[in-house]
Write a protein that holds these residues in place. Structure first.
Motif, mmCIF file in Angstrom:
data_model
loop_
_atom_site.group_PDB
_atom_site.id
_atom_site.type_symbol
_atom_site.label_atom_id
_atom_site.label_comp_id
_atom_site.label_asym_id
_atom_site.label_seq_id
_atom_site.Cartn_x
_atom_site.Cartn_y
_atom_site.Cartn_z
ATOM 1 N N UNK A 195 4.680 10.032 -7.172
ATOM 2 C CA UNK A 195 6.037 10.439 -7.549
ATOM 3 C C UNK A 195 6.922 10.715 -6.346
ATOM 4 N N UNK A 196 6.535 10.174 -5.189
ATOM 5 C CA UNK A 196 7.309 10.395 -3.965
ATOM 6 C C UNK A 196 8.319 9.278 -3.726
ATOM 7 N N UNK A 197 9.249 9.574 -2.831
ATOM 8 C CA UNK A 197 10.208 8.560 -2.392
ATOM 9 C C UNK A 197 9.511 7.545 -1.496
ATOM 10 N N UNK A 198 9.860 6.294 -1.628
ATOM 11 C CA UNK A 198 9.346 5.340 -0.658
ATOM 12 C C UNK A 198 10.482 4.864 0.235
ATOM 13 N N UNK A 199 10.093 4.265 1.369
ATOM 14 C CA UNK A 199 11.084 3.875 2.367
ATOM 15 C C UNK A 199 11.306 2.369 2.342
ATOM 16 N N UNK B 236 0.844 -1.199 0.000
ATOM 17 C CA UNK B 236 0.000 0.000 0.000
ATOM 18 C C UNK B 236 0.885 1.258 0.000
ATOM 19 N N UNK B 237 1.861 1.263 0.879
ATOM 20 C CA UNK B 237 2.739 2.441 0.981
ATOM 21 C C UNK B 237 3.547 2.628 -0.298
ATOM 22 N N UNK B 238 4.022 1.532 -0.860
ATOM 23 C CA UNK B 238 4.857 1.616 -2.062
ATOM 24 C C UNK B 238 4.044 2.169 -3.242
ATOM 25 N N UNK B 239 2.857 1.614 -3.455
ATOM 26 C CA UNK B 239 2.039 2.046 -4.609
ATOM 27 C C UNK B 239 1.656 3.520 -4.460
ATOM 28 N N UNK B 240 1.264 3.882 -3.250
ATOM 29 C CA UNK B 240 0.865 5.263 -3.008
ATOM 30 C C UNK B 240 2.015 6.221 -3.336
ATOM 31 N N UNK B 241 3.217 5.869 -2.881
ATOM 32 C CA UNK B 241 4.381 6.727 -3.126
ATOM 33 C C UNK B 241 4.691 6.801 -4.611
ATOM 34 N N UNK B 242 4.672 5.664 -5.295
ATOM 35 C CA UNK B 242 5.012 5.642 -6.729
ATOM 36 C C UNK B 242 4.020 6.478 -7.520
#
Ligand code: UGA
Length: 315
Positions: A205-209, A196-202
Motif C-alpha cells: 500500500x506504499x507509493x511507488x516511484x 519488483x519495486x512496483x509490486x512490493x510497493x503496491x
C-alpha cells in the motif's frame, strides 16, 4: 530431448543465472555454478535463489569471483557449455565511483573467463549481453546490425565484453554467442528493478516511484523465454560468433505497466514522480527476427500474464 552436458554457469545465484541452473538440471545436465555474492543487493536473496539447487547432487557451487577463474581448479571437469551470466547489473547505478565494480566484473571478469575458456575448449560459450548496448538509437525496433551507442557506463561495459567475446571467436575460434536481453522480469527478479519495486510497493500500500513521465517504453521479456533461448543457443549448430536480440515481442510504457498492475492487484496504485535518471534510454524494442529464425525463439508470455505470475510469487 535430454542433454547430459557439463555446464558452467557464472552468476548462478542471481535472478537469471539461478533460473538457468534449474532448467539445465531438468535437462539432465551437470551444473557447476560460480557466484561471488556481491552486496549490490541483499545477499540473502541470492542464497534463497540457490536453496533448492544446493539439494541437487548434479549441482555444485563455487563461491568465487569470475576474475579468479584460473585458480578454480575446474580445468579437468570436462565443461562443455559455458553460460556467462555474472555481471555487475544496474543501468542507473553505474555512474561515479561505483564504475570500478562495472569494469571489474563486466570487462575484466569476461576477459579472464574468455582466456580460461580458450584453454578448456568448450563446445559453446554464451554471453549474457544487454539491450543497454544500443542506447538511444532513435530507430525502433533495435536491430543487431545497428551501431551500438550505449547511454550508460553499464552499457559501455556490457558492450566491451560483447566485443571481447567476438574477438576471442575471431582470433581463436572460441564458439561464442551473445544474447542481448531486453529488461527481464519474472519471479525472482532483482529487487532494484522496476517490476519488483512496483509490486512490493503496491502490496504494501506504499507509493511507488516513477522516473520521468512514465511514458518511457520497454520491451519487457519474461525470464523463461530467456532461459529457453539460452538452451537453443547452446544446442544450435553453426551460430558461433552470432549476436541475438531477446525481447518479449512488444513494448509498453511504464504507465501502461502500472495500469495493468492496478487491474490485476485490485489496488489503487499510488505514485510519486522523480526526475528521469541519467543513463535510462527513452525506449527499447527488440527486432527478434534473427532469434526467431535461427534459434526458434518464440516469446510466450505477455506482460500481463508474467506480472500475474510475479505477483503470485510475492505471496
Ligand atoms: C534492465 C536491467 O536492470 C539491466 O540490468 C539490463 O541490462 C537492462 O534491463 C537491459 O535491458 O539490458 P531497465 O530497463 O532499466 O534495465 O529495467 P527496470 O529497472 O525494470 O526499469 C524499467 C523502466 O522503469 C525504466 O525506464 C526505469 O526508469 C523505470 N523505473 C524503474 C521507474 O520508473 N521506477 C523504478 O522504481 C524503477
Amino acid at each position: 530431448m535430454a542433454h547430459n552436458k557439463t555446464c558452467l554457469v557464472t552468476g548462478a545465484a542471481g535472478f537469471i543465472g539461478s533460473h538457468l541452473c534449474y532448467r539445465l538440471l531438468s535437462e539432465g545436465c551437470r551444473v557447476i555454478g560460480v557466484d561471488c555474492f556481491t552486496d549490490y543487493y541483499d545477499r540473502s536473496i541470492k542464497e534463497k535463489n540457490i536453496e533448492n539447487l544446493l539439494q541437487n547432487p548434479s549441482f555444485r557451487l563455487l563461491r568465487e569471483d569470475v576474475t579468479g577463474i584460473e585458480q578454480s581448479g575446474l580445468e579437468g571437469e570436462g565443461i562443455q557449455w559455458i553460460f556467462h551470466q555474472a555481471a555487475q547489473a544496474g543501468v542507473r547505478a553505474s555512474w561515479g565511483r561505483d564504475f570500478e565494480h562495472y569494469t571489474h566484473h563486466n570487462v575484466l571478469g569476461t576477459q579472464r573467463l574468455l582466456e580460461w575458456a580458450r584453454k578448456i575448449e568448450p563446445e559453446r560459450f554464451i554471453y549474457a549481453s544487454s539491450s543497454s548496448v544500443y542506447g538511444n538509437t532513435g530507430k525502433l525496433p533495435m536491430h543487431e546490425d545497428d551501431l551500438p551507442r550505449p547511454l550508460s557506463p553499464y552499457g559501455v561495459t556490457k558492450l566491451a565484453a560483447e566485443h571481447l567475446c567476438n574477438l576471442y571467436h575471431q582470433n581463436f575460434g572460441l564458439p561464442a554467442v551473445s544474447l542481448r536481453y531486453f529488461t527481464v522480469f519474472g519471479p525472482g527478479q532483482r529487487p532494484d528493478m522496476a517490476f519488483h519495486r512496483f509490486i512490493k510497493a503496491v502490496l504494501a500500500g506504499n507509493e511507488l516511484t516513477i522516473y520521468g513521465t512514465g511514458e518511457q517504453t520497454r520491451d519487457f521479456t519474461y525470464v523463461s523465454d530467456i532461459i529457453e533461448a539460452n538452451l537453443s543457443a547452446a544446442k544450435t549448430e553453426g551460430i558461433e560468433g552470432r549476436v541475438y536480440n531477446l525481447g518479449g515481442g512488444s513494448r509498453i510504457s511504464v504507465n501502461g505497466v502500472l495500469e495493468i498492475l492496478g487491474r490485476i492487484s485490485g489496488q489503487k496504485v499510488k505514485v510519486k514522480h522523480e526526475p528521469i535518471q541519467a543513463g535510462d534510454p527513452p525506449h527499447t524494442y527488440a527486432d527478434t527476427e534473427r532469434a526467431r529464425s535461427e534459434l526458434g525463439y518464440s516469446p510466450g508470455l505477455s506482460v500481463e500474464q508474467g506480472l500475474e505470475l510475479m505477483m503470485e510469487s510475492f505471496s
